[in-house]
Scaffold this motif. Sequence first.
Motif, PDB file in Angstrom:
ATOM      1  N   VAL A  48      -9.006  56.471 141.360  1.00 58.45           N
ATOM      2  CA  VAL A  48      -9.758  55.158 141.587  1.00 58.45           C
ATOM      3  C   VAL A  48     -10.900  55.555 142.042  1.00 58.45           C
ATOM      4  N   LEU A  49     -10.844  56.556 142.941  1.00 58.42           N
ATOM      5  CA  LEU A  49     -11.997  56.963 143.844  1.00 58.42           C
ATOM      6  C   LEU A  49     -12.987  57.980 143.005  1.00 58.42           C
ATOM      7  N   THR A  50     -12.308  58.769 142.345  1.00 53.86           N
ATOM      8  CA  THR A  50     -12.721  59.767 141.556  1.00 53.86           C
ATOM      9  C   THR A  50     -13.759  59.574 140.421  1.00 53.86           C
ATOM     10  N   GLN A  51     -13.464  58.193 139.934  1.00 51.33           N
ATOM     11  CA  GLN A  51     -14.238  57.799 138.814  1.00 51.33           C
ATOM     12  C   GLN A  51     -15.860  57.603 139.284  1.00 51.33           C
ATOM     13  N   ILE A  66      -1.479  67.380 145.190  1.00 49.28           N
ATOM     14  CA  ILE A  66      -0.312  67.909 145.176  1.00 49.28           C
ATOM     15  C   ILE A  66       0.811  67.327 144.388  1.00 49.28           C
ATOM     16  N   ASP A  67       0.704  66.270 143.973  1.00 47.55           N
ATOM     17  CA  ASP A  67       1.424  65.516 143.087  1.00 47.55           C
ATOM     18  C   ASP A  67       1.285  66.033 141.805  1.00 47.55           C
ATOM     19  N   SER A  68       2.192  66.675 140.940  1.00 45.55           N
ATOM     20  CA  SER A  68       2.103  67.246 139.598  1.00 45.55           C
ATOM     21  C   SER A  68       1.976  65.929 138.488  1.00 45.55           C
ATOM     22  N   GLU A  69       2.485  64.821 138.886  1.00 43.72           N
ATOM     23  CA  GLU A  69       2.604  63.644 138.043  1.00 43.72           C
ATOM     24  C   GLU A  69       0.971  63.251 138.155  1.00 43.72           C
ATOM     25  N   SER A  70       0.318  62.982 139.332  1.00 43.69           N
ATOM     26  CA  SER A  70      -0.907  62.634 139.284  1.00 43.69           C
ATOM     27  C   SER A  70      -1.987  63.557 138.546  1.00 43.69           C
ATOM     28  N   VAL A  71      -1.726  64.897 138.987  1.00 38.62           N
ATOM     29  CA  VAL A  71      -2.469  65.866 138.095  1.00 38.62           C
ATOM     30  C   VAL A  71      -2.316  65.672 136.501  1.00 38.62           C
ATOM     31  N   TYR A  78      -9.354  62.077 132.821  1.00 36.86           N
ATOM     32  CA  TYR A  78     -10.667  62.684 133.312  1.00 36.86           C
ATOM     33  C   TYR A  78     -10.612  64.075 132.521  1.00 36.86           C
ATOM     34  N   PRO A  79     -10.596  64.238 131.534  1.00 34.95           N
ATOM     35  CA  PRO A  79     -10.632  65.678 131.111  1.00 34.95           C
ATOM     36  C   PRO A  79     -11.600  66.636 131.396  1.00 34.95           C
ATOM     37  N   ASP A  80     -12.922  66.094 131.724  1.00 36.85           N
ATOM     38  CA  ASP A  80     -14.066  66.718 131.921  1.00 36.85           C
ATOM     39  C   ASP A  80     -13.865  67.103 133.469  1.00 36.85           C
ATOM     40  N   PHE A  81     -13.003  66.374 134.299  1.00 34.22           N
ATOM     41  CA  PHE A  81     -12.955  66.787 135.596  1.00 34.22           C
ATOM     42  C   PHE A  81     -11.825  67.872 135.953  1.00 34.22           C
TER      43      PHE A  81
END
Length: 262
Positions: A48-51, A66-71, A78-81
Motif C-alpha cells: 500500500v505504501l510501496t505503490q 520477512i513474511d514469505s506470503e507478503s513476498v 509488483y513484478p518490476d519491484f
Amino acid sequence: MNQVRAKKALGQHFLTDLNIARKICHSLSGGTVDSPAQVLEVGCGMGVLTQFLLQRDDIVTYGAEIDSESVEYLHEHYPDFAPRLIEGDFLAMDLRERFGEELRVIGNFPYNISSQIFFKIIENRDIVPECVGMIQREVAVRMAEPPGSKEYGILSVLLQAWYDIEYLFTVGEKVFNPPPKVKSAVVRLTRNSTKELGCDEKLFVRVVKASFNQRRKMLRNSLRSAFGDFAGAEHRFFTQRAEQLSVADFVELTNWVSENKQ
C-alpha cells in the motif's frame, strides 16, 4: 493471491487508507531525477505504501520483508519491484555492506519491533540521513518529547542525540486491517549536525539506560546501582531525576562517570 493474512506474531496491521499511504510517502525527502536517493521500505506488506514510493522518480525504492506470503504477493502484483525486494529480517541486515552509501528508511513499522528498528537506525546514523515511520502513537510521543516530560526516556535521549524528530500526524485505528487497539502516528527523523557526542558513546548509552531504569529515583541512586558509589564523589545532577536531563547534560554526566567510576 488476493490477500495476505495478517500474522499476529509479526505485528502485522495492514494500512488500507490510500490517502494516508500517499501522505507518508510524501513525508520523505528524496534526491533528484538525475541523482535519485536510495530508499528502503521496511515491511512492505501488500504494497500500500510501496505503490506510491514506486511512482516517485527522485528515489530508488528497495524493500525488506520477512513474511514469505507478503513476498509472494509483491512479486505477483509488483513484478518490476521484485529484483529490489529483499526477503529477510531488516534487524539482521548489514545496511552498509548491502547499500554502501546514503540510505533513507521508511515504513509502517510493526509495533513489537519499532524501538529495535530505531536503535538500528542509530547504529547506522552515518549512512541514514532520514527515516519516516508509522508507529504506535505512545512511542512516537515519547521519541519527540523534550526533557521534563513524563514520556521522555531512553529512546528520546538516544535518538535526539543524533536526529531531529518531528511528530507529523496521528492515525486512527480504523484505517488498518486488522485494526490495532491503539492509535498510530507518523514521525520523521532527520540527521542533525552532531558528528561526535564528545564522550565515550558506549558509556553514554549505559549511563542513559541506567538513569532511566530507575527513573523515579534521583540519579545518585540510579547510577550507584550500575556503577558503584563513586568513592563518595558528588555531581550537580545527582539530586535530579533522569527525565530532567538534556542530551548535553547526559554527555556531561557520562564524562564525569568515566573519570570517577571504580
